[in-house]
Design a protein around this motif. Structure first.
Motif, short mmCIF file in Angstrom:
data_model
loop_
_atom_site.label_atom_id
_atom_site.label_comp_id
_atom_site.label_asym_id
_atom_site.label_seq_id
_atom_site.Cartn_x
_atom_site.Cartn_y
_atom_site.Cartn_z
N PHE A 123 0.76 4.56 10.68
CA PHE A 123 2.20 4.47 10.60
C PHE A 123 2.66 3.60 9.42
N ASN A 124 1.69 2.93 8.80
CA ASN A 124 2.02 2.03 7.71
C ASN A 124 1.55 2.52 6.34
N GLY A 125 0.65 3.49 6.35
CA GLY A 125 0.09 3.96 5.09
C GLY A 125 -0.79 2.90 4.47
N SER A 126 -1.49 2.08 5.31
CA SER A 126 -2.28 0.98 4.79
C SER A 126 -3.47 1.40 3.96
N VAL A 127 -4.08 2.54 4.30
CA VAL A 127 -5.20 3.03 3.49
C VAL A 127 -4.70 3.35 2.08
N GLN A 128 -3.58 4.04 2.00
CA GLN A 128 -3.00 4.39 0.70
C GLN A 128 -2.67 3.14 -0.11
N THR A 129 -1.99 2.18 0.53
CA THR A 129 -1.62 0.94 -0.15
C THR A 129 -2.84 0.19 -0.66
N SER A 130 -3.89 0.15 0.17
CA SER A 130 -5.12 -0.55 -0.22
C SER A 130 -5.81 0.14 -1.39
N LEU A 131 -5.86 1.46 -1.36
CA LEU A 131 -6.48 2.22 -2.45
C LEU A 131 -5.73 2.00 -3.77
N GLU A 132 -4.42 1.88 -3.68
CA GLU A 132 -3.62 1.64 -4.88
C GLU A 132 -3.96 0.27 -5.47
N LYS A 133 -4.20 -0.72 -4.61
CA LYS A 133 -4.59 -2.05 -5.08
C LYS A 133 -5.99 -2.04 -5.70
N ILE A 134 -6.89 -1.27 -5.10
CA ILE A 134 -8.27 -1.22 -5.57
C ILE A 134 -8.38 -0.50 -6.92
N THR A 135 -7.65 0.60 -7.07
CA THR A 135 -7.80 1.46 -8.25
C THR A 135 -6.72 1.28 -9.32
N ASN A 136 -5.61 0.60 -8.95
CA ASN A 136 -4.45 0.47 -9.84
C ASN A 136 -3.86 1.85 -10.19
N LEU A 137 -3.96 2.77 -9.24
CA LEU A 137 -3.40 4.11 -9.40
C LEU A 137 -2.31 4.34 -8.36
N GLN A 138 -1.41 5.29 -8.66
CA GLN A 138 -0.37 5.67 -7.71
C GLN A 138 -0.81 6.87 -6.89
N PHE A 139 -0.78 6.76 -5.57
CA PHE A 139 -1.12 7.86 -4.69
C PHE A 139 0.14 8.32 -3.95
N TYR A 140 0.04 9.50 -3.36
CA TYR A 140 1.14 10.02 -2.54
C TYR A 140 0.61 10.23 -1.13
N GLY A 141 1.46 9.95 -0.14
CA GLY A 141 1.01 10.05 1.24
C GLY A 141 1.87 10.95 2.09
N LEU A 142 1.22 11.84 2.85
CA LEU A 142 1.91 12.70 3.81
C LEU A 142 1.36 12.34 5.19
N TYR A 143 2.24 11.84 6.07
CA TYR A 143 1.80 11.28 7.33
C TYR A 143 2.44 11.98 8.53
N MET A 144 1.75 11.89 9.66
CA MET A 144 2.32 12.41 10.90
C MET A 144 3.59 11.64 11.24
N SER A 145 3.58 10.33 11.00
CA SER A 145 4.75 9.50 11.26
C SER A 145 4.65 8.22 10.44
N LEU A 146 5.81 7.68 10.07
CA LEU A 146 5.86 6.43 9.31
C LEU A 146 6.92 5.51 9.90
N LYS A 147 6.66 4.22 9.87
CA LYS A 147 7.68 3.26 10.27
C LYS A 147 8.86 3.39 9.31
N GLU A 148 10.06 3.20 9.84
CA GLU A 148 11.27 3.39 9.03
C GLU A 148 11.29 2.46 7.82
N LYS A 149 10.85 1.21 8.01
CA LYS A 149 10.88 0.26 6.88
C LYS A 149 9.94 0.70 5.76
#
Length: 278
Positions: A123-149
């Motif tokens: 619900f947070n996209g934490s894997v995506q956020t972590s990968l962006e920190k590791i690689t310094n690349l921008q990823f896009y995420g499509l999720y079943m559900s996300l927190k509004e914030k």
């Protein structure tokens, strides 16, 4: 399912679907850079269990601590932080080691010129956020559900289907029990070999879960027969979320051999496992 849609609907293949070896544990830990990162990693994923389990299973370090010491990141935050301060150097040293090795794997499945989409439950996209920190690349995420914030903050590159706070959110432990793999959770990569957690009941009963997967696939195949032109489909989230809520209202009849395969386990946030009752 992506490959099924491509094949059955004869859609031009614009991208390749890759089974990505990752997990919260495998992506978040290598992304830790300082003590602030260590503490903030508990904002989205709490921890409750022994001190030994926290250090070994979550952070991958071995230290002699009181095996009877129980820690809860939600209840006594101050003591929890003080405990972690003692081990921050070891945690960050291991995080850097894991980052170097994980980047070796990432380099074999992606390149900087590609536009990469990660599909996950939320619900947070934490894997995506972590990968962006590791690689310094921008990823896009499509999720079943996300927190509004998260959706509002990262709306240009993260999107969720179900409204957060609905049935899918509240009964997510049921989905997680099915959304698993026979080998168990990936922990880390040492540059040559992937390490995984020991198999829990969800994995030991994976042959039963296959029946659920086949049922989902059959549903999609039947849906495709009804509408060949996918561009004409108007897909909304409210109706399927109501159907998902039937699990909690005993309106879905599930065979006993399937019911016994539902367990909740997540060693990243807690120890052990619990059988899910309907």
């Amino acid at each position: 399912l992506y490959k099924l849609f491509i094949k059955k609907l004869k859609i031009k293949k614009f991208s390749e679907a890759v089974y990505f070896k990752t997990s919260r544990r495998m992506s978040v830990i290598p992304s830790l850079r300082n003590f602030s990162d260590i503490i903030s990693s508990f904002d989205n994923h709490r921890f409750f269990g022994t001190a030994t389990s926290l250090l070994e299973k979550r952070f991958g370090i071995i230290n002699k601590v009181d095996k009877k010491l129980i820690l809860n990141s939600l209840e006594d935050r101050k003591s929890f932080i003080e405990f972690l301060k003692k081990f921050q150097n070891s945690i960050l040293k291991n995080a850097l080691y894991e980052k170097r090795n994980y980047k070796k794997y990432l380099s074999t499945i992606m390149n900087k010129k590609e536009k990469i989409i990660i599909s996950d439950q939320g619900f947070n996209g934490s894997v995506q956020t972590s990968l962006e920190k590791i690689t310094n690349l921008q990823f896009y995420g499509l999720y079943m559900s996300l927190k509004e914030k998260v959706k509002n903050r990262d709306k240009s590159y993260k999107n969720g289907f179900y409204t957060y706070g609905g049935n899918f959110t509240n009964l997510n432990h049921i989905f997680e029990s099915v959304f698993t793999a026979p080998h168990g959770t990936f922990i880390n990569f040492d540059g040559k070999k992937f390490y995984k957690e020991k198999k829990m009941t969800n994995q030991k009963l994976f042959n039963i879960k296959k029946k659920i997967f086949f049922g989902v696939q059959k549903y999609f195949e039947e849906t495709i027969k009804l509408e060949k032109n996918i561009d004409n489909l108007e897909i909304k989230n409210k109706f399927p979320d109501e159907i998902f809520g039937f699990f909690n209202k005993e309106k879905i009849i599930i065979k006993q051999n399937l019911l016994k395969s539902f367990y909740f386990d997540n060693s990243y946030v807690r120890e052990g496992e619990n059988k899910i009752s309907f």
